[in-house]
Design a protein around this motif. Structure first.
Motif, PDB file in Angstrom:
ATOM      1  N   UNK A 207     -38.410  -7.878 -18.240  1.00 38.63           N
ATOM      2  CA  UNK A 207     -39.750  -8.430 -17.965  1.00 38.63           C
ATOM      3  C   UNK A 207     -39.672  -9.649 -17.064  1.00 38.63           C
ATOM      4  N   UNK A 208     -38.482 -10.221 -16.940  1.00 34.93           N
ATOM      5  CA  UNK A 208     -38.301 -11.407 -16.119  1.00 34.93           C
ATOM      6  C   UNK A 208     -38.037 -11.009 -14.680  1.00 34.93           C
ATOM      7  N   UNK A 209     -38.841 -11.524 -13.738  1.00 39.23           N
ATOM      8  CA  UNK A 209     -38.657 -11.202 -12.329  1.00 39.23           C
ATOM      9  C   UNK A 209     -37.540 -12.039 -11.715  1.00 39.23           C
ATOM     10  N   UNK A 210     -36.891 -11.533 -10.666  1.00 38.59           N
ATOM     11  CA  UNK A 210     -35.817 -12.295 -10.017  1.00 38.59           C
ATOM     12  C   UNK A 210     -36.380 -13.457  -9.212  1.00 38.59           C
ATOM     13  N   UNK A 211     -35.504 -14.379  -8.862  1.00 39.94           N
ATOM     14  CA  UNK A 211     -35.872 -15.533  -8.047  1.00 39.94           C
ATOM     15  C   UNK A 211     -35.285 -15.334  -6.657  1.00 39.94           C
ATOM     16  N   UNK A 212     -36.107 -15.540  -5.621  1.00 44.82           N
ATOM     17  CA  UNK A 212     -35.647 -15.384  -4.254  1.00 44.82           C
ATOM     18  C   UNK A 212     -36.791 -15.539  -3.290  1.00 44.82           C
ATOM     19  N   UNK A 213     -36.632 -14.994  -2.096  1.00 45.69           N
ATOM     20  CA  UNK A 213     -37.678 -15.075  -1.086  1.00 45.69           C
ATOM     21  C   UNK A 213     -38.413 -13.737  -1.029  1.00 45.69           C
ATOM     22  N   UNK A 214     -39.703 -13.742  -0.666  1.00 48.53           N
ATOM     23  CA  UNK A 214     -40.453 -12.478  -0.628  1.00 48.53           C
ATOM     24  C   UNK A 214     -39.827 -11.472   0.329  1.00 48.53           C
ATOM     25  N   UNK A 215     -39.764 -10.218  -0.110  1.00 47.27           N
ATOM     26  CA  UNK A 215     -39.206  -9.148   0.725  1.00 47.27           C
ATOM     27  C   UNK A 215     -39.792  -7.827   0.262  1.00 47.27           C
ATOM     28  N   UNK A 216     -41.021  -7.586   0.680  1.00 49.29           N
ATOM     29  CA  UNK A 216     -41.703  -6.352   0.279  1.00 49.29           C
ATOM     30  C   UNK A 216     -41.470  -5.217   1.262  1.00 49.29           C
ATOM     31  N   UNK A 217     -41.003  -5.548   2.440  1.00 48.82           N
ATOM     32  CA  UNK A 217     -40.707  -4.527   3.444  1.00 48.82           C
ATOM     33  C   UNK A 217     -39.342  -4.817   4.041  1.00 48.82           C
ATOM     34  N   UNK A 218     -38.482  -3.810   4.091  1.00 42.70           N
ATOM     35  CA  UNK A 218     -37.115  -3.979   4.577  1.00 42.70           C
ATOM     36  C   UNK A 218     -36.847  -2.924   5.642  1.00 42.70           C
ATOM     37  N   UNK A 219     -36.262  -3.334   6.763  1.00 39.93           N
ATOM     38  CA  UNK A 219     -35.851  -2.390   7.797  1.00 39.93           C
ATOM     39  C   UNK A 219     -34.372  -2.612   8.093  1.00 39.93           C
TER      40      UNK A 219
END
Length: 343
Positions: A207-219
């Motif tokens: 249930x705990x989300x990771x910590x980092x920078x947003x990355x909803x789209x990857x190429x």
């Protein structure tokens, strides 16, 4: 006196019978099922956690993994069975085309393929899972490595009865198999169906989300002519896969492929010959990106206990979220920063 004793005895027997009848009627009902319990425990099939996905399943945890080499040439798409792999590695073969090394353990697709040939670095990946390696031929170095290393493998060139050709496609993009045939071949060849699986870390609390920078789209650009990518689906908490800008679907089910964990790492690549065969350093260390739940974490990677593992800035291994994992291995030139874009 005798009549009184008889009367008392009759009363005592009647009381005992009534008591027994009351006990039958008042047997307590079973306690309510505890949260998280399933009926499989009462059916004799206790649930277990799949070691490569961290998900609860009702399959043997000890049976041996299988690695299948799956073609990714344009005429081989869409493929079958990648959706049921616990882990998929995507690595360059010759030219500008990648190939998939799909690790199967907790699920069994109806169809796997198209099956293609093997290279030494794919053998290194499969060996980390003690997997039976399924392929159709291979480079001279790879075939020698399989033979001299005593690896359990299934080569269609010498074992065609465990494969079939799909008449709707042209060779070499039409070779298929399934796990029923593969496990039959394992039995015929005397390969044990119990293997040594690695330990993979999974998050303590999903249930705990990771910590980092947003990355909803990857190429990811492998070469000028080939790219793939992922887009995050927040409702399902998975990254949906794209190839050449289009949804990458399974041929059998028609569903778009998706991954819970996506890892992209750079490794040293060196072209060996005019045919474009490569040597790829899978020992590490090197740089990596880890994509989970719409977030990217910068990481380093190295092969430990035969498996490519990723580590955070604190030196601790980054845990996976329960589910499948895709690992994209890109060349160190031009490198991770130039090959991967995310937003």
């Amino acid at each position: 006196m005798r009549k009184g004793m008889v009367f008392a005895l009759v009363l005592a027997l009647a009381f005992m019978a009534g008591g027994c009848r009351n006990e039958v009627r008042t047997v307590p009902e079973p306690p309510p099922q505890a949260p998280g319990e399933t009926e499989t425990a009462t059916e004799g099939e206790p649930t277990v956690v799949a070691p490569l996905t961290g998900q609860v399943v009702t399959v043997p945890a000890s049976h041996r993994a299988v690695m299948a080499m799956v073609n990714n040439a344009p005429k081989a798409r869409p493929q079958s069975g990648l959706d049921k792999a616990d882990i998929v590695y995507e690595v360059l073969a010759e030219g500008d085309i990648t190939r998939f090394a799909a690790i199967y353990h907790s699920q069994a697709p109806d169809v796997i393929g198209p099956v293609r040939s093997i290279r030494p670095y794919y053998i290194e990946l499969g060996a980390g899972f003690d997997a039976v390696m399924v392929h159709a031929g291979g480079s001279p170095d790879a075939l020698a490595q399989l033979r001299e290393g005593g690896y359990a493998h299934l080569d269609e060139i010498h074992n065609p009865r465990y494969f079939w050709r799909d008449a709707s496609r042209k060779a070499p993009h039409n070779l298929y198999t399934d796990l029923t045939r593969i496990r039959r071949a394992m039995a015929d060849k005397g390969y044990p169906d119990v293997g040594k699986l690695p330990r993979l870390p999974f998050v303590d609390d999903p249930r705990q989300d990771p910590v980092g920078v947003p990355a909803r789209k990857v190429e990811i650009r492998y070469m000028a002519t080939y790219r793939c990518g992922y887009e995050y689906d927040a409702a399902r908490q998975v990254y949906k896969r794209f190839t050449q800008g289009k949804p990458h679907r399974d041929r059998t089910t028609g569903e778009q492929l998706a991954a819970v964990n996506v890892i992209v790492l750079e490794a040293k690549h060196r072209v060996l010959d005019a045919a474009g065969r490569r040597e790829i350093d899978l020992a590490g260390p090197g740089r990596a990106y880890v994509f989970q739940r719409g977030v990217m974490q910068a990481a380093t990677w190295k092969r430990v206990d035969g498996v490519l593992r990723v580590y955070g800035e604190d030196g601790a291994e980054i845990p996976l979220y329960p589910g499948n994992t895709w690992v994209n291995i890109v060349p160190d030139a031009p490198g991770l920063t130039a090959s991967v874009r995310y937003e």
